[in-house]
Design a protein around this motif. Structure first.
Motif, PDB file in Angstrom:
ATOM      1  N   SER A  95       0.823  -1.204   0.000  1.00 27.49           N
ATOM      2  CA  SER A  95       0.000   0.000   0.000  1.00 27.49           C
ATOM      3  C   SER A  95       0.857   1.253   0.000  1.00 27.49           C
ATOM      4  N   VAL A  96       1.887   1.262   0.859  1.00 29.04           N
ATOM      5  CA  VAL A  96       2.767   2.429   0.933  1.00 29.04           C
ATOM      6  C   VAL A  96       3.552   2.597  -0.367  1.00 29.04           C
ATOM      7  N   ALA A  97       4.002   1.474  -0.947  1.00 30.39           N
ATOM      8  CA  ALA A  97       4.797   1.534  -2.164  1.00 30.39           C
ATOM      9  C   ALA A  97       4.001   2.027  -3.369  1.00 30.39           C
ATOM     10  N   ALA A  98       2.689   1.982  -3.281  1.00 28.01           N
ATOM     11  CA  ALA A  98       1.865   2.535  -4.356  1.00 28.01           C
ATOM     12  C   ALA A  98       1.942   4.055  -4.385  1.00 28.01           C
ATOM     13  N   ARG A  99       2.426   4.655  -3.277  1.00 24.89           N
ATOM     14  CA  ARG A  99       2.469   6.122  -3.189  1.00 24.89           C
ATOM     15  C   ARG A  99       3.881   6.671  -3.046  1.00 24.89           C
ATOM     16  N   TYR A 100       4.797   5.865  -2.515  1.00 25.30           N
ATOM     17  CA  TYR A 100       6.152   6.326  -2.243  1.00 25.30           C
ATOM     18  C   TYR A 100       7.175   5.267  -2.666  1.00 25.30           C
ATOM     19  N   PRO A 101       8.382   5.686  -3.070  1.00 17.41           N
ATOM     20  CA  PRO A 101       9.482   4.729  -3.127  1.00 17.41           C
ATOM     21  C   PRO A 101       9.756   4.209  -1.711  1.00 17.41           C
ATOM     22  N   VAL A 102      10.066   2.929  -1.581  1.00 16.37           N
ATOM     23  CA  VAL A 102      10.300   2.347  -0.259  1.00 16.37           C
ATOM     24  C   VAL A 102      11.647   1.635  -0.240  1.00 16.37           C
ATOM     25  N   ALA A 103      12.212   1.558   0.951  1.00 15.63           N
ATOM     26  CA  ALA A 103      13.467   0.849   1.161  1.00 15.63           C
ATOM     27  C   ALA A 103      13.390   0.095   2.472  1.00 15.63           C
ATOM     28  N   ILE A 104      14.261  -0.888   2.618  1.00 15.69           N
ATOM     29  CA  ILE A 104      14.489  -1.554   3.900  1.00 15.69           C
ATOM     30  C   ILE A 104      15.893  -1.192   4.364  1.00 15.69           C
ATOM     31  N   ALA A 105      15.995  -0.750   5.604  1.00 15.41           N
ATOM     32  CA  ALA A 105      17.289  -0.444   6.231  1.00 15.41           C
ATOM     33  C   ALA A 105      17.335  -1.247   7.527  1.00 15.41           C
ATOM     34  N   SER A 106      18.039  -2.359   7.507  1.00 11.43           N
ATOM     35  CA  SER A 106      17.949  -3.340   8.581  1.00 11.43           C
ATOM     36  C   SER A 106      19.320  -3.660   9.158  1.00 11.43           C
ATOM     37  N   SER A 107      19.309  -4.154  10.385  1.00 11.95           N
ATOM     38  CA  SER A 107      20.533  -4.680  10.977  1.00 11.95           C
ATOM     39  C   SER A 107      20.682  -6.176  10.732  1.00 11.95           C
ATOM     40  N   SER A 108      19.704  -6.801  10.118  1.00 11.14           N
ATOM     41  CA  SER A 108      19.817  -8.215   9.773  1.00 11.14           C
ATOM     42  C   SER A 108      20.894  -8.421   8.708  1.00 11.14           C
ATOM     43  N   PRO A 109      21.531  -9.591   8.693  1.00 16.92           N
ATOM     44  CA  PRO A 109      22.490  -9.872   7.617  1.00 16.92           C
ATOM     45  C   PRO A 109      21.769 -10.021   6.283  1.00 16.92           C
ATOM     46  N   PRO A 110      22.476  -9.797   5.187  1.00 23.27           N
ATOM     47  CA  PRO A 110      21.828  -9.846   3.866  1.00 23.27           C
ATOM     48  C   PRO A 110      21.084 -11.137   3.582  1.00 23.27           C
ATOM     49  N   VAL A 111      21.582 -12.283   4.058  1.00 28.39           N
ATOM     50  CA  VAL A 111      20.928 -13.554   3.751  1.00 28.39           C
ATOM     51  C   VAL A 111      19.511 -13.593   4.310  1.00 28.39           C
ATOM     52  N   LEU A 112      19.268 -12.988   5.477  1.00 28.83           N
ATOM     53  CA  LEU A 112      17.928 -13.001   6.058  1.00 28.83           C
ATOM     54  C   LEU A 112      17.032 -11.955   5.399  1.00 28.83           C
ATOM     55  N   ILE A 113      17.608 -10.841   4.975  1.00 35.28           N
ATOM     56  CA  ILE A 113      16.820  -9.848   4.232  1.00 35.28           C
ATOM     57  C   ILE A 113      16.336 -10.463   2.920  1.00 35.28           C
ATOM     58  N   ARG A 114      17.242 -11.149   2.220  1.00 36.78           N
ATOM     59  CA  ARG A 114      16.846 -11.800   0.959  1.00 36.78           C
ATOM     60  C   ARG A 114      15.780 -12.858   1.195  1.00 36.78           C
ATOM     61  N   SER A 115      15.897 -13.586   2.299  1.00 36.71           N
ATOM     62  CA  SER A 115      14.905 -14.607   2.623  1.00 36.71           C
ATOM     63  C   SER A 115      13.522 -13.989   2.781  1.00 36.71           C
ATOM     64  N   PHE A 116      13.457 -12.864   3.486  1.00 39.79           N
ATOM     65  CA  PHE A 116      12.183 -12.169   3.679  1.00 39.79           C
ATOM     66  C   PHE A 116      11.618 -11.697   2.342  1.00 39.79           C
ATOM     67  N   LEU A 117      12.443 -11.043   1.540  1.00 40.27           N
ATOM     68  CA  LEU A 117      11.957 -10.500   0.271  1.00 40.27           C
ATOM     69  C   LEU A 117      11.452 -11.600  -0.650  1.00 40.27           C
ATOM     70  N   HIS A 118      12.184 -12.699  -0.704  1.00 42.13           N
ATOM     71  CA  HIS A 118      11.782 -13.800  -1.583  1.00 42.13           C
ATOM     72  C   HIS A 118      10.504 -14.466  -1.081  1.00 42.13           C
ATOM     73  N   ALA A 119      10.415 -14.692   0.224  1.00 41.36           N
ATOM     74  CA  ALA A 119       9.251 -15.389   0.784  1.00 41.36           C
ATOM     75  C   ALA A 119       7.968 -14.579   0.624  1.00 41.36           C
ATOM     76  N   THR A 120       8.085 -13.264   0.656  1.00 40.48           N
ATOM     77  CA  THR A 120       6.901 -12.402   0.598  1.00 40.48           C
ATOM     78  C   THR A 120       6.582 -11.896  -0.805  1.00 40.48           C
ATOM     79  N   GLY A 121       7.484 -12.134  -1.759  1.00 42.50           N
ATOM     80  CA  GLY A 121       7.283 -11.609  -3.102  1.00 42.50           C
ATOM     81  C   GLY A 121       7.558 -10.127  -3.221  1.00 42.50           C
ATOM     82  N   LEU A 122       8.181  -9.548  -2.201  1.00 44.92           N
ATOM     83  CA  LEU A 122       8.466  -8.106  -2.237  1.00 44.92           C
ATOM     84  C   LEU A 122       9.791  -7.793  -2.928  1.00 44.92           C
TER      85      LEU A 122
END
Length: 211
Positions: A95-122
């Motif tokens: 919903s937010v991305a329909a109106r704004y560019p969005v980013a993730i800025a996380s302290s998680s390591p890249p492997v877990l960020i990729r896991s989240f993005l892939h699992a959710t289709g984001l």
């Protein structure tokens, strides 16, 4: 305002408790002694920072690199059936991305960020997804927030940030962003820091708050 920068752990994924359980079990298995402040101290730290902390402050009898490898392996194992995505998180990001560019800025390591993005289709929607490992210092330093804004091509002062922890909120404030807090009920943020931001009851309240 021109963009929205999301934290991951505690905002989109109910993982703060998982991190805590995995780190505690690993520390106790390798000669460490958990301290009363260890959990909140490490929230927001980059991987090298919390690995050093496990060795220097918790007493893990390994080199920091071995400590980080062991903990991350434990997290990857816990994520094998899919990351514990918070209810409404994916629809909120869309919903937010329909109106704004969005980013993730996380302290998680890249492997877990990729896991989240892939699992959710984001992964097709979120083009800027950064770990504090990519930026230098972990939160409460603003490095990863500032890098996310730069990658979006937006001044940090023109970004909203969404965080849950004391260190995350401090990082976003230090970056000059307008901050929304979704407080973690298990690890409540410092009330003095919450007083400086807008507080949401749930991540699903964000689209209306931005409106």
């Amino acid at each position: 305002m021109e963009a929205v920068v999301f934290d991951l752990d505690g905002v989109l994924v109910d993982s703060e408790q998982v991190w805590d359980e995995v780190r505690q079990a690993f520390a106790l298995a390798h000669g460490g002694a958990w301290t009363p402040t260890a959990t909140t101290d490490m929230q927001g730290m980059s991987t090298p920072e919390w690995a050093d902390y496990l060795v220097s402050s918790v007493g893990v009898q390994l080199a920091p690199a071995a400590a980080s490898d062991g903990v991350i392996a434990g997290m990857v194992e816990r994520y094998e059936s899919g990351p514990p995505v918070l209810p409404g998180a994916v629809s909120t990001v869309r919903s937010v991305a329909a109106r704004y560019p969005v980013a993730i800025a996380s302290s998680s390591p890249p492997v877990l960020i990729r896991s989240f993005l892939h699992a959710t289709g984001l992964d097709e929607l979120i083009q800027v997804a950064l770990s504090s490992e990519d930026a230098g210092r972990g939160k409460p330093a603003p490095d990863v927030n500032l890098l996310a804004a730069a990658k979006l091509g937006v001044a940090a002062e023109r970004c909203y940030a969404v965080e849950d922890s004391t260190n995350g909120l401090r990082a976003a404030l230090a970056a000059g962003m307008t901050v929304f807090a979704v407080p973690n009920e298990h690890f409540p943020p410092d009330p003095a820091v919450l007083a400086q931001v807008s507080v949401l009851g749930s991540i699903v309240d964000l689209p209306d708050a931005l409106a």
